[in-house]
Design a protein around this motif. Structure first.
Motif, PDB file in Angstrom:
ATOM      1  N   ALA A  55       0.849  -1.210   0.000  1.00 48.77           N
ATOM      2  CA  ALA A  55       0.000   0.000   0.000  1.00 48.77           C
ATOM      3  C   ALA A  55       0.873   1.246   0.000  1.00 48.77           C
ATOM      4  O   ALA A  55       0.887   2.016   0.968  1.00 48.77           O
ATOM      5  N   SER A  62      -1.035   4.673   0.465  1.00 43.14           N
ATOM      6  CA  SER A  62      -1.943   4.819   1.608  1.00 43.14           C
ATOM      7  C   SER A  62      -1.438   5.886   2.570  1.00 43.14           C
ATOM      8  O   SER A  62      -0.228   6.072   2.764  1.00 43.14           O
ATOM      9  N   GLU A  63      -2.375   6.606   3.170  1.00 44.12           N
ATOM     10  CA  GLU A  63      -2.007   7.632   4.158  1.00 44.12           C
ATOM     11  C   GLU A  63      -1.371   6.995   5.390  1.00 44.12           C
ATOM     12  O   GLU A  63      -0.480   7.574   6.005  1.00 44.12           O
TER      13      GLU A  63
END
Length: 246
Positions: A120, A123-124
């Motif tokens: 990911a 992703s944040e």
């Protein structure tokens, strides 16, 4: 003599379990009276010896009419506390068990960060996690502790074995035969590899470059990961320039 004969040959003479003779006398003494006379027996002497060895005072309080009694008074001595041995021995903190545990825990600790960067990357959660310096601080402290335990006079002698005070291959090989030294070197590699992977990851985000393959290489071989990122960045830049040129 009559009185003595009466005492010691009377059928009414009894010896109780305290080592005392209970006598029902005859003659001038009243028939309803009893007297307790202390006697010394082998059993009583053995008992006294055992009690003496057990740090117990025996106080004798004797009287012809009341009989004889023994007061058992324990001596007050320093308390000796016997504690059950702890399953975790002190030597565990500097033994092979620590080296093995540090090796396993260090390896397991860095895997989630690589998983986030590979699975990911946008992703944040991944971005915020990789901005934190906590993993590097924790691993660096562990490395410093292992390095402190591994540096012995023998280890220092192996590092500076040559006459020019430089390490030699044979000496380094002997030094890494120690589990503690090997574990410290492994933690050292984990910290450097993870830090390099983060730099590659952040550079990829900034320049919009694919970094998942380079980050994966950093996990297994940091120099190969760096080389992979440099090549990927150069190819990406060339591709962008060609698109704009067309």
């Amino acid at each position: 003599m009559a009185l003595s004969s009466c005492f010691f040959h009377s059928p009414l003479l009894k010896i109780d379990h305290y080592g005392l003779k209970t006598i029902k006398p005859c003659g001038a003494v009243g028939m309803g009276q009893k007297f307790l006379l202390p006697i010394r027996s082998t059993r009583a002497e053995l008992c006294n010896q055992r009690l003496a060895r057990s740090n117990i005072n025996l106080i004798s309080d004797g009287n012809f009419l009341r009989g004889s009694r023994v007061v058992v008074e324990p001596k007050v001595m320093g308390l000796v506390t016997y504690r059950k041995a702890s399953p975790v021995h002190a030597s565990w903190l500097a033994g092979p068990e620590l080296a093995s545990s540090a090796f396993t825990l260090g390896t397991a600790a860095v895997l989630p960060f690589y998983a986030l960067m590979v699975l990911a990357p946008n992703s944040e959660l991944t971005k915020k996690t990789m901005e934190s310096s906590i993993p590097y601080v924790v691993l660096s402290i562990l490395y410093a502790y292992l390095l402190y335990l591994s540096f012995t006079p023998e280890t220092v002698g192996l590092v500076f074995a040559s006459k020019y005070l430089l390490p030699e291959l044979a000496s380094i090989g002997k030094m890494f035969s120690s589990d503690m030294t090997l574990a410290s070197a492994w933690i050292h590699l984990l910290v450097i590899d993870l830090y390099t992977a983060r730099q590659v990851f952040q550079d990829g985000l900034e320049n919009q470059i694919e970094t998942r393959h380079s980050v994966s290489f950093c996990l297994f071989s940091c120099p190969i990961g760096i080389l992979s990122h440099v090549i990927t960045k150069a190819l990406t830049k060339t591709s962008i320039e060609n698109k704009h040129g067309l």
